[in-house]
Design a protein around this motif. Structure first.
Motif, PDB file in Angstrom:
ATOM      1  N   VAL A  33       2.344   3.113  -5.462  1.00  0.00           N
ATOM      2  CA  VAL A  33       2.787   3.757  -4.221  1.00  0.00           C
ATOM      3  C   VAL A  33       1.712   4.710  -3.724  1.00  0.00           C
ATOM      4  N   SER A  34       1.115   5.467  -4.617  1.00  0.00           N
ATOM      5  CA  SER A  34       0.053   6.397  -4.237  1.00  0.00           C
ATOM      6  C   SER A  34      -1.137   5.645  -3.662  1.00  0.00           C
ATOM      7  N   LYS A  35      -1.505   4.532  -4.284  1.00  0.00           N
ATOM      8  CA  LYS A  35      -2.616   3.725  -3.783  1.00  0.00           C
ATOM      9  C   LYS A  35      -2.280   3.153  -2.417  1.00  0.00           C
ATOM     10  N   MET A  36      -1.053   2.670  -2.253  1.00  0.00           N
ATOM     11  CA  MET A  36      -0.651   2.118  -0.952  1.00  0.00           C
ATOM     12  C   MET A  36      -0.632   3.192   0.134  1.00  0.00           C
ATOM     13  N   ARG A  37      -0.184   4.380  -0.209  1.00  0.00           N
ATOM     14  CA  ARG A  37      -0.203   5.474   0.768  1.00  0.00           C
ATOM     15  C   ARG A  37      -1.635   5.792   1.193  1.00  0.00           C
ATOM     16  N   GLY A  38      -2.555   5.772   0.238  1.00  0.00           N
ATOM     17  CA  GLY A  38      -3.962   5.989   0.575  1.00  0.00           C
ATOM     18  C   GLY A  38      -4.493   4.888   1.478  1.00  0.00           C
TER      19      GLY A  38
END
Length: 126
Positions: A33-38
């Protein structure tokens, strides 16, 4: 009593393993999720930059400057306009339409019944 303690211990170990698996999976998902938000943030920044560039390129003052610099256009002169009386009534045909062309027949005879693709029914048969 000893059997009950062993069963409880086994259940406790199974529960700990299951909780550890859930925690590990949630950590992986949180990282995704953090990678996708980035990725979404970078995509939005790229879109904003492209929109700003588009606004700059689409600026009418910039386009007018390019026209003046490269096209050497001037305002239309009065002598370039002609009256509508000098226009021909109808353009000459470029080629003769085929004899069996249904669209050409409809254009040439606008008052006739248009072909519909169905079989005509005689009035006596109705």
């Amino acid at each position: 009593m000893r059997l009950l303690n062993i069963c409880v211990l086994v259940l406790l170990v199974v529960a700990v393993v299951h909780v550890y698996e859930i925690k590990f999976e949630s950590t992986l998902r949180a990282e995704r999720v953090s990678k996708m938000r980035g990725d979404v943030r970078r995509a939005r920044e790229a879109i904003a930059a492209l929109r700003a560039e588009w606004a700059t390129l689409d600026n009418p003052a910039r386009i007018q400057g390019l026209v003046r610099r490269h096209l050497m256009l001037g305002p239309p002169l009065a002598s370039q306009f002609d009256s509508l009386d000098n226009l021909p009534e109808r353009l000459p045909p470029v080629s003769q339409p085929l004899q069996n062309d249904a669209v050409a027949v409809m254009i040439e005879n606008p008052d006739s019944d248009p072909p519909t693709g169905s079989i005509a029914v005689e009035s006596e048969q109705r």
